[in-house]
Write a protein that holds these residues in place. Structure first.
Motif, PDB file in Angstrom:
ATOM      1  N   LYS A 123     -63.944  -9.359  69.267  1.00 53.69           N
ATOM      2  CA  LYS A 123     -64.916  -9.950  70.384  1.00 53.69           C
ATOM      3  C   LYS A 123     -65.511  -9.080  71.327  1.00 53.69           C
ATOM      4  O   LYS A 123     -66.246  -9.282  72.086  1.00 53.69           O
ATOM      5  CB  LYS A 123     -64.355 -11.215  70.771  1.00 53.69           C
ATOM      6  CG  LYS A 123     -64.190 -12.482  69.770  1.00 53.69           C
ATOM      7  CD  LYS A 123     -63.453 -13.623  70.342  1.00 53.69           C
ATOM      8  CE  LYS A 123     -63.154 -14.416  69.232  1.00 53.69           C
ATOM      9  NZ  LYS A 123     -62.482 -15.957  69.893  1.00 53.69           N
ATOM     10  N   GLY A 124     -64.469  -8.090  71.620  1.00 52.27           N
ATOM     11  CA  GLY A 124     -64.571  -7.156  72.580  1.00 52.27           C
ATOM     12  C   GLY A 124     -63.355  -6.188  72.662  1.00 52.27           C
ATOM     13  O   GLY A 124     -62.468  -6.279  71.663  1.00 52.27           O
ATOM     14  N   TYR A 140     -53.906 -10.541  73.881  1.00 51.53           N
ATOM     15  CA  TYR A 140     -55.358 -10.679  73.751  1.00 51.53           C
ATOM     16  C   TYR A 140     -55.741  -9.946  72.425  1.00 51.53           C
ATOM     17  O   TYR A 140     -56.811 -10.565  71.875  1.00 51.53           O
ATOM     18  CB  TYR A 140     -56.094  -9.895  75.118  1.00 51.53           C
ATOM     19  CG  TYR A 140     -56.026 -10.871  76.146  1.00 51.53           C
ATOM     20  CD1 TYR A 140     -56.724 -12.068  76.325  1.00 51.53           C
ATOM     21  CD2 TYR A 140     -55.202 -10.298  77.412  1.00 51.53           C
ATOM     22  CE1 TYR A 140     -56.703 -12.722  77.562  1.00 51.53           C
ATOM     23  CE2 TYR A 140     -55.236 -11.135  78.371  1.00 51.53           C
ATOM     24  CZ  TYR A 140     -55.936 -12.140  78.404  1.00 51.53           C
ATOM     25  OH  TYR A 140     -55.786 -13.123  79.792  1.00 51.53           O
ATOM     26  N   TYR A 197     -59.472  -9.419  71.628  1.00 50.74           N
ATOM     27  CA  TYR A 197     -59.756  -8.248  72.467  1.00 50.74           C
ATOM     28  C   TYR A 197     -58.346  -7.409  72.738  1.00 50.74           C
ATOM     29  O   TYR A 197     -57.627  -7.569  73.451  1.00 50.74           O
ATOM     30  CB  TYR A 197     -59.833  -8.949  73.864  1.00 50.74           C
ATOM     31  CG  TYR A 197     -61.200  -9.417  74.525  1.00 50.74           C
ATOM     32  CD1 TYR A 197     -62.250  -8.500  75.026  1.00 50.74           C
ATOM     33  CD2 TYR A 197     -61.862 -10.496  74.011  1.00 50.74           C
ATOM     34  CE1 TYR A 197     -63.598  -8.980  75.325  1.00 50.74           C
ATOM     35  CE2 TYR A 197     -63.126 -10.928  74.425  1.00 50.74           C
ATOM     36  CZ  TYR A 197     -63.759 -10.173  74.805  1.00 50.74           C
ATOM     37  OH  TYR A 197     -65.278 -10.581  75.131  1.00 50.74           O
ATOM     38  N   GLU A 231     -67.424  -6.144  76.038  1.00 48.96           N
ATOM     39  CA  GLU A 231     -67.670  -7.478  75.427  1.00 48.96           C
ATOM     40  C   GLU A 231     -68.644  -6.958  74.154  1.00 48.96           C
ATOM     41  O   GLU A 231     -69.673  -6.532  74.409  1.00 48.96           O
ATOM     42  CB  GLU A 231     -68.307  -8.602  76.216  1.00 48.96           C
ATOM     43  CG  GLU A 231     -68.834  -9.827  75.308  1.00 48.96           C
ATOM     44  CD  GLU A 231     -69.641 -10.748  76.305  1.00 48.96           C
ATOM     45  OE1 GLU A 231     -69.606 -12.057  75.902  1.00 48.96           O
ATOM     46  OE2 GLU A 231     -70.140 -10.455  77.181  1.00 48.96           O
ATOM     47  N   LYS A 232     -68.269  -7.298  72.980  1.00 48.59           N
ATOM     48  CA  LYS A 232     -69.130  -7.142  71.816  1.00 48.59           C
ATOM     49  C   LYS A 232     -70.074  -7.972  71.557  1.00 48.59           C
ATOM     50  O   LYS A 232     -69.927  -9.414  71.546  1.00 48.59           O
ATOM     51  CB  LYS A 232     -68.201  -7.140  70.573  1.00 48.59           C
ATOM     52  CG  LYS A 232     -68.978  -6.569  69.276  1.00 48.59           C
ATOM     53  CD  LYS A 232     -68.218  -7.001  67.885  1.00 48.59           C
ATOM     54  CE  LYS A 232     -67.272  -5.961  67.787  1.00 48.59           C
ATOM     55  NZ  LYS A 232     -66.553  -6.124  66.566  1.00 48.59           N
ATOM     56  N   THR A 233     -71.474  -7.488  71.619  1.00 52.87           N
ATOM     57  CA  THR A 233     -72.737  -8.462  71.450  1.00 52.87           C
ATOM     58  C   THR A 233     -73.427  -7.917  70.395  1.00 52.87           C
ATOM     59  O   THR A 233     -73.209  -6.742  69.845  1.00 52.87           O
ATOM     60  CB  THR A 233     -73.165  -8.354  72.790  1.00 52.87           C
ATOM     61  OG1 THR A 233     -73.862  -7.071  73.010  1.00 52.87           O
ATOM     62  CG2 THR A 233     -72.482  -8.836  73.987  1.00 52.87           C
ATOM     63  N   ASN A 283     -71.464  -2.925  72.720  1.00 55.83           N
ATOM     64  CA  ASN A 283     -70.379  -3.238  73.469  1.00 55.83           C
ATOM     65  C   ASN A 283     -70.533  -3.043  74.889  1.00 55.83           C
ATOM     66  O   ASN A 283     -70.749  -1.997  75.438  1.00 55.83           O
ATOM     67  CB  ASN A 283     -69.100  -2.372  72.970  1.00 55.83           C
ATOM     68  CG  ASN A 283     -68.707  -2.515  71.687  1.00 55.83           C
ATOM     69  OD1 ASN A 283     -68.403  -3.571  71.286  1.00 55.83           O
ATOM     70  ND2 ASN A 283     -68.546  -1.535  70.830  1.00 55.83           N
ATOM     71  N   GLN A 337     -67.899  -5.105  80.835  1.00 57.26           N
ATOM     72  CA  GLN A 337     -68.045  -6.094  81.765  1.00 57.26           C
ATOM     73  C   GLN A 337     -67.155  -6.090  82.996  1.00 57.26           C
ATOM     74  O   GLN A 337     -67.169  -7.029  83.917  1.00 57.26           O
ATOM     75  CB  GLN A 337     -67.698  -7.306  81.020  1.00 57.26           C
ATOM     76  CG  GLN A 337     -68.713  -7.783  79.808  1.00 57.26           C
ATOM     77  CD  GLN A 337     -69.859  -8.468  80.214  1.00 57.26           C
ATOM     78  OE1 GLN A 337     -70.245  -8.275  81.585  1.00 57.26           O
ATOM     79  NE2 GLN A 337     -70.649  -9.058  79.531  1.00 57.26           N
ATOM     80  N   VAL A 368     -61.035 -11.061  81.043  1.00 57.63           N
ATOM     81  CA  VAL A 368     -60.953 -11.401  79.506  1.00 57.63           C
ATOM     82  C   VAL A 368     -61.105 -12.858  79.450  1.00 57.63           C
ATOM     83  O   VAL A 368     -61.627 -13.446  78.425  1.00 57.63           O
ATOM     84  CB  VAL A 368     -59.812 -10.650  78.425  1.00 57.63           C
ATOM     85  CG1 VAL A 368     -59.837 -11.190  77.252  1.00 57.63           C
ATOM     86  CG2 VAL A 368     -59.750  -8.954  78.896  1.00 57.63           C
ATOM     87  N   LEU A 397     -64.660 -14.217  79.595  1.00 51.23           N
ATOM     88  CA  LEU A 397     -65.482 -13.993  78.613  1.00 51.23           C
ATOM     89  C   LEU A 397     -65.096 -14.610  77.351  1.00 51.23           C
ATOM     90  O   LEU A 397     -66.090 -15.240  76.597  1.00 51.23           O
ATOM     91  CB  LEU A 397     -65.329 -12.201  78.004  1.00 51.23           C
ATOM     92  CG  LEU A 397     -65.848 -11.114  79.160  1.00 51.23           C
ATOM     93  CD1 LEU A 397     -65.698  -9.921  78.945  1.00 51.23           C
ATOM     94  CD2 LEU A 397     -67.211 -11.362  79.270  1.00 51.23           C
ATOM     95  N   LEU A 398     -64.043 -14.951  77.177  1.00 49.58           N
ATOM     96  CA  LEU A 398     -63.297 -15.609  76.119  1.00 49.58           C
ATOM     97  C   LEU A 398     -64.006 -17.218  76.156  1.00 49.58           C
ATOM     98  O   LEU A 398     -64.202 -18.173  75.342  1.00 49.58           O
ATOM     99  CB  LEU A 398     -61.790 -15.651  76.047  1.00 49.58           C
ATOM    100  CG  LEU A 398     -61.110 -14.510  75.508  1.00 49.58           C
ATOM    101  CD1 LEU A 398     -59.579 -14.699  75.677  1.00 49.58           C
ATOM    102  CD2 LEU A 398     -61.756 -14.464  73.967  1.00 49.58           C
TER     103      LEU A 398
END
Length: 205
Positions: free
Chosen positions: A58-59, A86, A91, A149-151, A155, A158, A182, A185-186
């Motif tokens: 996810k990141g 994480y 993460y 953060e993976k989008t 990446n 953040q 983290v 973001l989660l």
């Protein structure tokens, strides 16, 4: 006299235009919100590692660290703990050694392997051998932390800075900057403290 003033004014104007030219390269590396380029660096096991290898991530928690800096050594256990906490949540930690090993032989690959084995690192420990990755990030210290953060866009950076607010004593930490970032973001929330000052040794070039 008037001619001299006009010439001087023209020179000043040219200098100002050059100084604020939008095409002038900006140094300093990634800023919050930037898309971090992927990299391909050699791990201590000899394999090349990229962020693209982590299909389900996810990141990422990226740390620029080394064997020889006392600050980096003080944070090793905390970096290990970050990965243990994480990585299962999406993460993982990726550690990158950025130093010139001619200047710091104690950071050479054999020493990296030895240190990782001694400490039981569960994360990749990569060498930025050509010293091309850390300048893109803008890392200046060991350790220097980045939370990505993976989008769909890539990446996204953040968080940039320190791991927490006490490099000397883990038991005295009051604010866990990386963990807070983290966790936010989660939970689908915005990171409230996006930047702090990285505390550590200068990267050796």
């Amino acid at each position: 006299m008037k001619k001299s003033v006009k010439i001087l004014s023209a020179v000043v104007l040219l200098v100002l235009v050059s100084a604020f030219n939008v095409n002038t390269p900006i140094s300093g590396g990634y800023q919050i919100g930037d898309i971090a380029e992927d990299f391909s660096l050699k791990n201590i096991d000899g394999k090349m590692v990229s962020m693209a290898d982590y299909k389900d991530a996810k990141g990422f928690i990226i740390t620029f660290t080394c064997n020889t800096c006392p600050f980096a050594v003080m944070y090793e256990d905390r970096i290990q703990a970050l990965n243990e906490k994480y990585a299962p949540k999406g993460y993982p930690v990726i550690a990158i050694m950025p130093n010139n090993t001619d200047v710091k032989p104690g950071d050479a690959m054999p020493e990296m392997k030895k240190r990782a084995k001694e400490k039981g690192f569960t994360f990749p420990y990569l060498m930025d051998e050509e010293q091309k990755v850390y300048p893109k990030f803008g890392a200046t210290k060991t350790p220097h932390m980045y939370v990505l953060e993976k989008t769909k866009k890539g990446n996204v950076v953040q968080y940039i800075g320190a791991i927490d607010d006490n490099h000397k004593d883990a038991s005295a930490v009051k604010v866990k900057y990386v963990e807070n970032a983290v966790d936010a973001l989660l939970n689908g929330e915005e990171v409230t403290q996006k930047e702090t000052k990285a505390i550590g040794c200068s990267i050796k070039v």
